[in-house]
Every structure is written in C-alpha cells, then in structure tokens.
Design a protein around this motif. Structure first.
Motif, PDB file in Angstrom:
ATOM      1  N   ASP A 209     -22.383  15.452  22.107  1.00  0.00           N
ATOM      2  CA  ASP A 209     -21.574  16.340  22.938  1.00  0.00           C
ATOM      3  C   ASP A 209     -21.142  17.584  22.169  1.00  0.00           C
ATOM      4  O   ASP A 209     -21.168  18.699  22.702  1.00  0.00           O
ATOM      5  CB  ASP A 209     -20.342  15.599  23.457  1.00  0.00           C
ATOM      6  N   PHE A 210     -20.741  17.387  20.908  1.00  0.00           N
ATOM      7  CA  PHE A 210     -20.307  18.540  20.115  1.00  0.00           C
ATOM      8  C   PHE A 210     -21.448  19.521  19.905  1.00  0.00           C
ATOM      9  O   PHE A 210     -21.299  20.733  20.091  1.00  0.00           O
ATOM     10  CB  PHE A 210     -19.756  18.087  18.762  1.00  0.00           C
ATOM     11  N   ILE A 211     -22.600  19.010  19.476  1.00  0.00           N
ATOM     12  CA  ILE A 211     -23.747  19.885  19.190  1.00  0.00           C
ATOM     13  C   ILE A 211     -24.176  20.624  20.450  1.00  0.00           C
ATOM     14  O   ILE A 211     -24.415  21.848  20.424  1.00  0.00           O
ATOM     15  CB  ILE A 211     -24.910  19.055  18.609  1.00  0.00           C
ATOM     16  N   GLU A 212     -24.279  19.905  21.554  1.00  0.00           N
ATOM     17  CA  GLU A 212     -24.698  20.527  22.813  1.00  0.00           C
ATOM     18  C   GLU A 212     -23.715  21.608  23.243  1.00  0.00           C
ATOM     19  O   GLU A 212     -24.112  22.729  23.598  1.00  0.00           O
ATOM     20  CB  GLU A 212     -24.817  19.465  23.895  1.00  0.00           C
ATOM     21  N   THR A 213     -22.432  21.297  23.205  1.00  0.00           N
ATOM     22  CA  THR A 213     -21.404  22.252  23.620  1.00  0.00           C
ATOM     23  C   THR A 213     -21.386  23.473  22.707  1.00  0.00           C
ATOM     24  O   THR A 213     -21.321  24.622  23.158  1.00  0.00           O
ATOM     25  CB  THR A 213     -20.031  21.584  23.639  1.00  0.00           C
ATOM     26  N   LYS A 244     -34.610  19.213  20.955  1.00  0.00           N
ATOM     27  CA  LYS A 244     -34.715  17.946  20.231  1.00  0.00           C
ATOM     28  C   LYS A 244     -33.644  16.957  20.679  1.00  0.00           C
ATOM     29  O   LYS A 244     -33.898  15.750  20.805  1.00  0.00           O
ATOM     30  CB  LYS A 244     -34.611  18.197  18.720  1.00  0.00           C
ATOM     31  N   LEU A 245     -32.442  17.458  20.908  1.00  0.00           N
ATOM     32  CA  LEU A 245     -31.377  16.595  21.441  1.00  0.00           C
ATOM     33  C   LEU A 245     -31.820  15.948  22.745  1.00  0.00           C
ATOM     34  O   LEU A 245     -31.696  14.734  22.937  1.00  0.00           O
ATOM     35  CB  LEU A 245     -30.110  17.411  21.704  1.00  0.00           C
ATOM     36  N   TYR A 246     -32.314  16.770  23.650  1.00  0.00           N
ATOM     37  CA  TYR A 246     -32.678  16.283  24.979  1.00  0.00           C
ATOM     38  C   TYR A 246     -33.925  15.400  24.930  1.00  0.00           C
ATOM     39  O   TYR A 246     -34.022  14.409  25.653  1.00  0.00           O
ATOM     40  CB  TYR A 246     -32.889  17.462  25.919  1.00  0.00           C
ATOM     41  N   LEU A 247     -34.880  15.745  24.068  1.00  0.00           N
ATOM     42  CA  LEU A 247     -36.099  14.938  23.954  1.00  0.00           C
ATOM     43  C   LEU A 247     -35.766  13.517  23.519  1.00  0.00           C
ATOM     44  O   LEU A 247     -36.391  12.552  23.976  1.00  0.00           O
ATOM     45  CB  LEU A 247     -37.055  15.584  22.952  1.00  0.00           C
ATOM     46  N   ASN A 256     -31.748   9.892  30.173  1.00  0.00           N
ATOM     47  CA  ASN A 256     -32.972  10.671  30.284  1.00  0.00           C
ATOM     48  C   ASN A 256     -32.624  12.150  30.471  1.00  0.00           C
ATOM     49  O   ASN A 256     -31.963  12.524  31.440  1.00  0.00           O
ATOM     50  CB  ASN A 256     -33.780  10.160  31.490  1.00  0.00           C
ATOM     51  N   LYS A 257     -33.061  12.991  29.525  1.00  0.00           N
ATOM     52  CA  LYS A 257     -32.814  14.430  29.624  1.00  0.00           C
ATOM     53  C   LYS A 257     -34.099  15.226  29.376  1.00  0.00           C
ATOM     54  O   LYS A 257     -34.078  16.303  28.776  1.00  0.00           O
ATOM     55  CB  LYS A 257     -31.711  14.851  28.647  1.00  0.00           C
ATOM     56  N   TYR A 258     -35.225  14.689  29.864  1.00  0.00           N
ATOM     57  CA  TYR A 258     -36.498  15.374  29.644  1.00  0.00           C
ATOM     58  C   TYR A 258     -36.586  16.681  30.419  1.00  0.00           C
ATOM     59  O   TYR A 258     -37.211  17.650  29.954  1.00  0.00           O
ATOM     60  CB  TYR A 258     -37.658  14.452  29.998  1.00  0.00           C
ATOM     61  N   SER A 259     -35.952  16.761  31.576  1.00  0.00           N
ATOM     62  CA  SER A 259     -35.954  18.024  32.309  1.00  0.00           C
ATOM     63  C   SER A 259     -35.191  19.101  31.546  1.00  0.00           C
ATOM     64  O   SER A 259     -35.622  20.265  31.484  1.00  0.00           O
ATOM     65  CB  SER A 259     -35.349  17.835  33.702  1.00  0.00           C
ATOM     66  N   GLU A 260     -34.066  18.698  30.931  1.00  0.00           N
ATOM     67  CA  GLU A 260     -33.311  19.659  30.123  1.00  0.00           C
ATOM     68  C   GLU A 260     -34.122  20.101  28.911  1.00  0.00           C
ATOM     69  O   GLU A 260     -34.073  21.278  28.511  1.00  0.00           O
ATOM     70  CB  GLU A 260     -31.986  19.037  29.672  1.00  0.00           C
ATOM     71  N   CYS A 261     -34.875  19.169  28.334  1.00  0.00           N
ATOM     72  CA  CYS A 261     -35.744  19.533  27.212  1.00  0.00           C
ATOM     73  C   CYS A 261     -36.794  20.543  27.657  1.00  0.00           C
ATOM     74  O   CYS A 261     -37.039  21.550  26.975  1.00  0.00           O
ATOM     75  CB  CYS A 261     -36.407  18.283  26.642  1.00  0.00           C
ATOM     76  N   ALA A 262     -37.412  20.292  28.801  1.00  0.00           N
ATOM     77  CA  ALA A 262     -38.440  21.209  29.307  1.00  0.00           C
ATOM     78  C   ALA A 262     -37.871  22.596  29.561  1.00  0.00           C
ATOM     79  O   ALA A 262     -38.551  23.612  29.330  1.00  0.00           O
ATOM     80  CB  ALA A 262     -39.072  20.638  30.570  1.00  0.00           C
ATOM     81  N   ASP A 263     -36.624  22.673  30.035  1.00  0.00           N
ATOM     82  CA  ASP A 263     -35.981  23.975  30.231  1.00  0.00           C
ATOM     83  C   ASP A 263     -35.931  24.758  28.918  1.00  0.00           C
ATOM     84  O   ASP A 263     -36.234  25.965  28.884  1.00  0.00           O
ATOM     85  CB  ASP A 263     -34.557  23.798  30.769  1.00  0.00           C
TER      86      ASP A 263
END
Length: 531
Positions: A209-213, A244-247, A256-263
């Motif tokens: 959460d920290f890294i993403e934010t 990499k976080l999302y993958l 599952n955050k593969y869509s966010e990774c693809a973005d």
C-alpha cells in the motif's frame, strides 16, 4: 566510451552524521574532516551532490575503494546492493551456480539451505534499509523550511530540489519494493521519524500500500520518460515498480491485479522506448545508450569501482578451460560462474540454434555439475561484456563499465504478454504475440523463423521465454515463485535443496529470513515463519 553524467559518490558528511534506524546498520566514518550538515548544504550544488549520494548507494559500498564499506560488520562485496540482490534473485535458482563456496553465504544461497545468519541475506536487508535511511535524510534536509533557513530562494534551485525530492521518494520505494519481495516485511521509517528511530514492522500488505500510494502520488511530478539526466530516474521507473507490484500482487497480497499491470505496461510502451537492434548491446560497456534502457544501475571502471553485479558476472563468465577474458575485456576469475543444466535446456531445439540470446559456451564441457567446486564442469555464458558496441574495451580489466539492466523494455513486453495469458481485459493475446515476436525476431537478426502463434502462448511458454530473454538480470526467483515453480518438487534443478539433481524445498523459502542482527537491534521486527 560512455561518460557518467551524474557524479556518483557517498557524501561522508551526511552519512556519518545520520544514524541508521538499526544498530547493525551503523555507518562507518571514513573522513576525519567532516562538515556539519548545514555547512555542507550551504555549498553550491550541495543538493545535487546529496541526491547523487542516494543514487550512489545502488552502486557503491564506500568511498575508499572497492574494499571499503559504510555499513559495519559486513564485507564490502557482501553488502553491495546490486550484487547481493542478484545473488538472492538468480544464484538461488536454476540459472547459475558459483564455484567458490568458501565465499561466506554463497553455498547456502545456491543450495537453498540458508538461515538467518547468512551474510548475503544480512547484506541485502542492511543495504536496503540504508537506502531508506539515505532517502529519508535527504528529504529531511530539503524541506521548504530548511531551504528557507539556508537562504536558498533561487527559483531554478528550488525547482531542481523539488525534482530531487521526488526522485528520493522513488528510490526509497524501490528499496521497500525489494525488501517486500525478498523478505515479506521490513522496518518502516520515513523522513517524519526522528533519526535513529526503530521503525515498526510493516508486512507485505502495508508495504504494498505504501509503495503504490507513494509512486502514484509522485508519478505526475517525475521527469517525463527519457528526458532526465543520464543515470537518473523518470516516470517509467515508477511505472516499472508499479507494474512489478501488480504482476506479483497475487503473491504479495492475494489479489489479482494483472489489468493494473497491463495499464502500466501500456504507458511505458507508449513512452518512446524501442528494442535495441542488437540484443547484446543491452549488456556491454556502453549499454547506457540502449533505446530500451528504462533504468540501469551505473557502473564505471574508474568512478564506481566496486564488486557489484556486472563486475562479478563479467569476470565470473570467464571459463576455467577457455581463459577467454579478452572476449569480454576483463582478466576474469577462471570459472567462478557456470550454468545449471535446466537453464541450458531452455535453448534446446532448432528455434534457438541462431538465437543471439543463446551465448552458451559448451566446448568440451559436461553439462552436468556433479561437483560444484569443479570449475571445468557445467557450460558457461557470454552474455555480458566490458567491451563497447564499437569494440572499445573498458579502462579497467577488473572493474567494468557495464551498467546493470534493472528495468528494460523487453521485460515490459513479456509482462504485458503474461497479463494477456492470465486474462487481463486490457491486454489482448494478439498484441501479446506481436510483442513476443518482436523480441524473438530481434534475437534472430530479423528472421521470423522462430516466431510463435497465439496457440503457442501459454504460461509454460512465458516462464521459459522470460528466462531466455532476461536470464542473469535479477528476475528469476520472483518469476519462479509467481509461477509456483520455486518451492515444492514440481520443478527441480541441479543442487536445488542441496541435492545434486534437485529436491523439493519448503514453502517458507519463498521469503528470506530477517537477519538475526536486525532482529537483535530492532525489537519491533519478527522472524518469518519456518526460520
């Protein structure tokens, strides 16, 4: 030969005056003539030099040569950021093995039998936390209030410092990303904590959460892709960490955050990068000029002498039988690094006969490594070089000019392809095939002979193609974990689990232990299960 445009070195005046958040990370003073912090920051160009010090932690261990270290109690080489990162991500996998198992910690890492006292593990945790501490100190010293108190009012300087602050936050996020991936937890500190504060333990979900934010907040204010000074990060750097976080989100937080990774992949792909025409130009002495370089950790045979990853890999490639150091512009270490059989087999078949990524040298060697100490067993690699694309050798035959390719475009193509296979709605299989075939055509000098079809695109293909394209670049352990091939016994490799043919290893090895020294110095930290 390339010139490093951002001067990399540690600022002793800052490093000595600040105390790390953990006693085992005590900084070693190396200069008796220290400036006070205010004296230092009153100098012209001080903030640029200070941010160079934060970047410098990725390349250097100290300022008195390759054997010096500003972290106490650890050998300099054992605490070099890129080297210990590479050991933990690659030496612990099916791609490579190190001959000299008397080097502290290496035997346990490459046989998957480590414990909390391993010096390499301690080196990575310490260097990662030191990176956090350096970034925090820069942020403390560059607030609006501090700038005003030092009489810094020039608009250009204020704008530059604002850029440096965002870069410091991104470098801190990188360190926490590595700590989260490797250890699953870390002590958490920001610039708002007092110096020497023993931070609370943050688990993977909290660090995620920290890294993403943090990255999402600073991303719009970072330099546009490919527009920053050489050696400094930009928006694509932040997007790579987010990708990499999302993958790996299913591993990290069970979501599952593969869509966010693809973005994030799409944004990077549309930012002006292109594949280098020659694959091997990503790994030679002027690889900083590669059009697919997103972030390479700088190395220079004079300015940044250290036993970091590219110095280790290039010298280590030199074969005991071949004595082929001249091929790479180094003296070499006579067979320090060799290939495990399972990696070599990734290049078997007619599709890879002319693949330029296949730099494996077999000669009269046996593919099997029955005795790790026998440097004549096992094939060797010729991927990295201390010679430029124009044939000019680096100035040093020990310390190389070759930057470490932490993030590059081909990885983005393969991440996008994986997201498509895993069902991300914003990543199509047809586009994935186009990206993968671009990589394979580059590997085959423009020939489409090894191109794949959509029917070939599955997870087994993706994990093997990632190894063929990205071997020895610090990705393999993370990839194997994400594909459920690291622990257990479904996929074994030579010397996995300390068995010559490989044996199953337990699931707790998906994360490394918190070093015992860190547990002793910070009571907020707890050990990972199974250790």
């Amino acid at each position: 030969m390339k010139k490093i445009k951002i001067k990399i070195f540690f600022l002793l005046s800052i490093a000595f005056l600040m105390q790390s958040c953990e006693d085992d990370l005590d900084v070693i003073p190396e200069d008796p003539n220290q400036l006070s912090i205010d004296e230092f920051y009153s100098q012209e160009g001080a903030y640029k030099q200070a941010i160079a010090g934060v970047y410098g932690n990725l390349s250097l261990t100290g300022t008195l040569g390759a054997g010096s270290s500003n972290i106490g109690g650890i050998d300099a080489g054992t605490s070099q950021y890129g080297r210990v990162f590479w050991y933990m991500q690659n030496l612990s996998t099916d791609e490579v093995i190190w001959s000299y198992e008397n080097d502290p910690g290496t035997r346990e890492i490459q046989r998957n039998i480590w414990n909390a006292s391993n010096p390499i593990i301690r080196g990575m945790f310490s260097r990662g936390m030191f990176q956090v501490a350096l970034a925090n100190e820069f942020l403390r010293q560059s607030t609006t209030e501090r700038l005003s108190s030092r009489g810094i009012t020039d608009a250009t300087t204020l704008s530059e410092v604002a850029d440096y602050r965002n870069e410091a936050r991104a470098l801190r996020a990188l360190a926490y990303y590595h700590l989260m991936d490797l250890f699953g937890k870390a002590a958490f500190n920001t610039e708002n904590d007092p110096v020497g504060f023993a931070g609370p333990e943050y688990n993977r979900a909290q660090l995620f959460d920290f890294i993403e934010t943090e990255l999402t907040e600073i991303l719009p204010n970072l330099k546009a892709p490919r527009s920053n000074q050489e050696g400094r990060l930009d928006q694509s750097f932040a997007r790579m960490i987010l990708a990499k976080l999302y993958l790996n989100a299913e591993v990290y937080i069970g979501v599952n955050k593969y869509s966010e990774c693809a973005d994030q992949c799409n944004a990077i792909i549309n930012s002006g990068y292109s594949l280098a025409l020659n694959y091997l130009n990503n790994f030679n002495a002027d690889n900083n000029t590669s059009p697919e370089a997103i972030f390479y950790v700088q190395s220079d045979g004079v300015v940044t002498q250290n036993f970091g990853p590219t110095t280790v890999m290039i010298n280590g490639q030199v074969g005991s039988l071949e004595s082929n150091g001249n091929q790479f512009g180094v003296g070499g270490w006579g067979g320090a690094l060799r290939l495990r059989k399972q990696f070599v087999q990734k290049f078997e078949g007619a599709d890879y006969d002319n693949d330029v990524r296949n730099t494996i040298i077999s000669g009269i060697r046996d593919i099997e490594i029955s005795d790790v100490a026998n440097r004549d067993q096992g094939f060797i690699l010729a991927k990295y070089s201390n010679i430029s694309s124009s044939g000019v050798a680096g100035i040093s035959t020990t310390f190389v000019d070759t930057d470490f390719p932490m993030f590059r475009l081909a990885d983005v193509y393969l991440m996008y392809a994986e997201c498509a296979v895993r069902g991300a709605g914003n990543a199509t299989l047809s586009q994935a095939v186009t990206y993968v075939n671009a990589i394979r055509e580059r590997a085959n000098n423009g020939s489409q002979s090894a191109n794949i079809s959509q029917n070939d695109m599955d997870l087994d293909f993706i994990i093997d193609e990632r190894s063929r394209e990205l071997h020895w670049e610090g990705h393999r352990r993370q990839d194997l974990i994400r594909f459920n091939k690291y622990t257990g016994g479904a996929y074994n490799w030579a010397w996995k689990g300390n068995g010559s043919n490989g044996i199953a290893i337990s699931n707790n090895l998906k994360v490394y232990p918190i070093p015992q020294a860190s547990l002793d110095s910070n009571p907020n930290l707890t050990q990972n299960p199974g250790y």
